[in-house]
Motif scaffolding. Structure first.
Motif, short mmCIF file in Angstrom:
data_model
loop_
_atom_site.label_atom_id
_atom_site.label_comp_id
_atom_site.label_asym_id
_atom_site.label_seq_id
_atom_site.Cartn_x
_atom_site.Cartn_y
_atom_site.Cartn_z
N SER A 250 69.01 -11.34 -17.86
CA SER A 250 67.73 -11.07 -17.21
C SER A 250 67.67 -11.84 -15.90
O SER A 250 68.34 -12.88 -15.74
N TRP A 251 66.90 -11.34 -14.97
CA TRP A 251 66.80 -11.98 -13.66
C TRP A 251 65.43 -11.69 -13.06
O TRP A 251 64.80 -10.69 -13.36
N ASN A 252 64.97 -12.60 -12.20
CA ASN A 252 63.60 -12.53 -11.69
C ASN A 252 63.54 -11.98 -10.27
O ASN A 252 62.87 -12.53 -9.39
N ASP A 253 64.25 -10.89 -10.06
CA ASP A 253 64.20 -10.21 -8.76
C ASP A 253 64.47 -8.72 -8.97
O ASP A 253 65.61 -8.31 -9.15
N GLU A 254 63.41 -7.93 -8.97
CA GLU A 254 63.56 -6.50 -9.27
C GLU A 254 64.13 -5.70 -8.10
O GLU A 254 64.32 -4.49 -8.20
N THR A 255 64.42 -6.38 -6.99
CA THR A 255 65.09 -5.69 -5.89
C THR A 255 66.60 -5.65 -6.09
O THR A 255 67.30 -4.96 -5.36
N LEU A 256 67.09 -6.40 -7.10
CA LEU A 256 68.52 -6.45 -7.37
C LEU A 256 68.86 -5.68 -8.63
O LEU A 256 68.22 -5.86 -9.67
N SER A 257 69.88 -4.83 -8.56
CA SER A 257 70.41 -4.18 -9.76
C SER A 257 71.46 -5.07 -10.38
O SER A 257 71.98 -6.00 -9.75
N THR B 202 67.15 -3.21 -13.22
CA THR B 202 66.62 -4.12 -12.19
C THR B 202 65.88 -5.32 -12.77
O THR B 202 65.25 -6.06 -12.02
N ASN B 203 65.91 -5.53 -14.07
CA ASN B 203 65.33 -6.77 -14.60
C ASN B 203 66.09 -7.32 -15.80
O ASN B 203 66.16 -8.53 -15.99
N SER B 204 66.67 -6.46 -16.63
CA SER B 204 67.43 -6.96 -17.77
C SER B 204 68.33 -5.87 -18.32
O SER B 204 68.12 -4.67 -18.07
N CYS B 205 69.36 -6.29 -19.06
CA CYS B 205 70.26 -5.37 -19.75
C CYS B 205 71.04 -6.18 -20.77
O CYS B 205 71.09 -7.41 -20.70
N GLU B 206 71.65 -5.49 -21.73
CA GLU B 206 72.44 -6.16 -22.76
C GLU B 206 73.85 -5.59 -22.79
O GLU B 206 74.02 -4.36 -22.71
N PHE C 147 82.60 -12.51 -20.08
CA PHE C 147 83.35 -11.33 -19.64
C PHE C 147 82.64 -10.10 -20.19
O PHE C 147 82.65 -9.84 -21.38
N CYS C 148 82.00 -9.34 -19.31
CA CYS C 148 81.24 -8.15 -19.71
C CYS C 148 82.20 -7.01 -20.05
O CYS C 148 82.99 -6.58 -19.21
N LEU C 149 82.14 -6.52 -21.28
CA LEU C 149 83.05 -5.48 -21.75
C LEU C 149 82.44 -4.09 -21.65
O LEU C 149 83.06 -3.16 -21.12
N GLU C 150 81.24 -3.92 -22.21
CA GLU C 150 80.60 -2.60 -22.17
C GLU C 150 79.11 -2.74 -22.40
O GLU C 150 78.65 -3.68 -23.07
N PRO C 151 78.30 -1.84 -21.82
CA PRO C 151 76.85 -1.94 -21.97
C PRO C 151 76.39 -1.53 -23.36
O PRO C 151 76.96 -0.63 -23.98
N LEU C 152 75.34 -2.20 -23.83
CA LEU C 152 74.76 -1.89 -25.14
C LEU C 152 73.33 -1.36 -25.01
O LEU C 152 72.92 -0.49 -25.76
#
Length: 404
Positions: free
Chosen positions: A148-155, A101-105, A84-89
Motif C-alpha cells: 500500500s502507498w499514500n499517493d494515488e497518482t502513482l501506479s 493506485t493505492n494497494s495490491c496483493e 521478490f514479486c512473483l504474481e498478482p493475487l
C-alpha cells in the motif's frame, strides 16, 4: 505415461561456469546460431536466421516484458529484507494489479525473512510518501504480501519502475547492472508481467525482424508471463514427481486465427511460446466455462485427444465467440517431456538450457535423443550457454510425426 519413471539424471550434462554467458554480446544479433535440420547439425550467425526458416513460416513470439520485481527494504536496524514479486493475487489480473493506485496483493518470495518480525515494513518513495509491505499469510516458501502507498497518482507499475530491481537469473552470480534494463528485454517486449525474460527472443533486432518480413516470414505474438519457476531445477529422481509452475497466458483472437491458418509452418520463438501454443490445443479440446481456464501439468497424458490441431483451434475460436472474448486469458502448468506429441509447433528457436531442467526435457521431447548431440556440438564449438548465451534453430526430421 505419467506413471513411467523419467529419470532426470538422463538429462544431465557437464556445464562449467565459464560456459555460462554472464553478459550479452555488444550486438545481440551477432550471437552464434546452431542449426538442427532433419537430424543434421551446423552453425551460422543469428542475423542470418532468415536463410534457414522454412518458406511461409509463421514466427510466434512472446511479447511479455520483465518487470523490476525485486524490492529491497531496509529496517532501522540495518537489516536488509528482499521481496521478490512473483504474481498478482488481488487483483489477480496483471494489468489491473500493476495499474492499482493505492494497494495490491502479490505472491512473493522473501529474503532474510527471519529479520521481518514486525507486521509492516516500509521504504520511502519520496516527498513524504511511503511504500508499506504487510505480510498476510505464508504457503510453503511463498508469502502473500499486501503493498500500500499514500499517493494515488502513482501506479504499482510506476513504483516498481522507481524502486525495484530487474531480477536477472540467479545463475549469472552477479548484481543487476544498468545495462540489464535494456539487454534483458526483447526488442518487442510490451506487456508487463514477467520476472524472467523469454530469452530466445533476446537475439532479435529490429533489423533482423524487418529482414524477415521482407522475405515473406509472417509473425504474430502471444503473451506468457514467465515466472521464477522457470529457473527451478528438477530436484527429484523421477521428473514426473516434479511440480510444474503455473504461468498465465493471453492470446488475441486474431493471433489464434493466424496460427490456425499457418498450421504445419509454426516456428515458436522460445519455450514459453511453445508452452503457450501447445496449451491452445488443449484449451480447444477440454470443456471449460470459467473465466480463467487452466491446462494442468499432465493434461496431455491423462486422456486420449482425438481432435486434429485445426479442429481444436476451431473449437477454441467458437468458444471465444460464444463468450464474446477477443482475448483468451488462461493459465498453463503443462509439462512437455519425452513422449509428448506436438500438435501445433513445427520448429523452435531456443537457447541452451540448464542441465536437469524442465526446459531441457521440452527440447528432448521435440528432437528426441538428438538433444545430446546438439548440446555436445555446442560444448565442442564454443557456444555460450543460458539466458545471455547463443541460440539454436531446431527443425526436426521431416518424417517425424509432429502433428496429426
Amino acid at each position: 505415461m505419467e506413471n513411467e519413471p523419467l529419470y532426470i539424471e538422463a538429462f544431465n550434462y557437464p556445464l562449467e561456469d565459464e560456459r555460462i554467458a554472464k553478459y550479452p554480446l555488444p550486438e545481440r544479433d551477432h550471437s552464434k546460431l546452431l542449426l538442427y535440420k532433419q537430424g543434421q547439425i551446423s552453425e551460422d550467425i543469428f542475423y542470418n536466421i532468415g536463410k534457414h526458416l522454412p518458406d511461409k513460416a509463421l514466427l510466434v513470439y512472446n511479447n511479455t516484458k520483465v518487470i523490476q520485481a525485486r524490492l529491497i527494504f531496509h529496517k532501522p536496524t540495518g537489516a536488509r529484507i528482499e521481496i521478490f514479486c512473483l504474481e498478482p493475487l488481488d487483483p489477480h489480473d496483471y494489468s489491473l494489479s500493476l495499474s492499482s493506485t493505492n494497494s495490491c496483493e502479490w505472491k512473493c518470495l522473501v529474503g532474510n525473512l527471519k529479520k521481518w518480525k514486525d507486521n509492516h515494513i516500509s521504504m520511502p518513495i519520496g516527498n513524504n510518501r511511503m511504500l508499506i509491505a504487510e505480510r498476510l499469510e505464508s504457503q510453503g516458501n511463498t508469502h502473500r504480501i499486501r503493498f500500500s502507498w499514500n499517493d494515488e497518482t502513482l501506479s504499482f507499475a510506476e513504483i516498481l519502475e522507481q524502486l525495484g530491481e530487474l531480477p536477472i537469473p540467479p545463475y549469472l552470480n552477479r548484481a543487476t547492472e544498468e545495462n540489464d534494463k535494456r539487454t534483458y528485454q526483447t526488442v518487442y517486449s510490451k506487456i508487463k508481467g514477467s520476472v524472467a525474460a523469454p530469452t530466445a527472443g533476446l537475439h532479435f533486432t529490429d533489423k533482423v525482424l524487418d529482414g524477415l518480413r521482407k522475405n515473406g516470414i509472417s509473425m504474430t505474438e502471444v503473451t506468457l508471463h514467465v515466472g521464477a519457476g522457470t529457473f527451478q531445477p528438477v530436484k527429484v529422481e523421477d521428473a514426473n514427481q516434479h511440480t510444474m509452475h503455473t504461468e498465465t497466458i493471453a492470446v488475441e483472437r486474431k493471433a489464434i486465427e493466424e496460427i490456425r491458418n499457418h498450421l504445419g509452418n509454426i516456428i515458436a520463438v522460445g519455450t514459453t511460446s511453445v508452452r503457450t501454443l501447445e496449451s491452445l490445443y488443449f484449451l480447444g479440446c477440454i470443456d471449460w466455462e470459467e473465466e480463467l481456464p487452466t491446462v494442468s501439468q499432465f493434461a496431455p497424458y491423462l486422456s486420449t485427444f482425438t481432435e486434429t490441431p485445426d479442429e481444436a483451434l476451431d473449437k477454441l475460436l467458437d468458444k471465444m465467440s460464444k463468450l464474446h472474448m477477443e482475448t483468451l486469458h488462461a493459465s498453463t502448468q503443462i509439462m512437455i517431456k519425452p513422449g509428448y506429441m506436438f500438435r501445433i509447433v513445427d520448429g523452435m528457436i531456443t537457447n541452451f538450457h540448464q542441465p536437469k531442467s524442465t526446459l531441457l526435457l521440452l527440447v528432448s521431447a521435440f528432437i528426441g535423443k538428438d538433444w545430446e548431440e546438439v548440446y555436445q556440438y555446442a560444448l565442442n564449438h564454443g557456444f555460450r550457454f543460458l539466458s545471455y548465451g547463443d541460440s539454436s534453430l531446431l527443425l526436426p526430421q521431416a518424417d517425424k510425426p509432429l502433428s496429426k
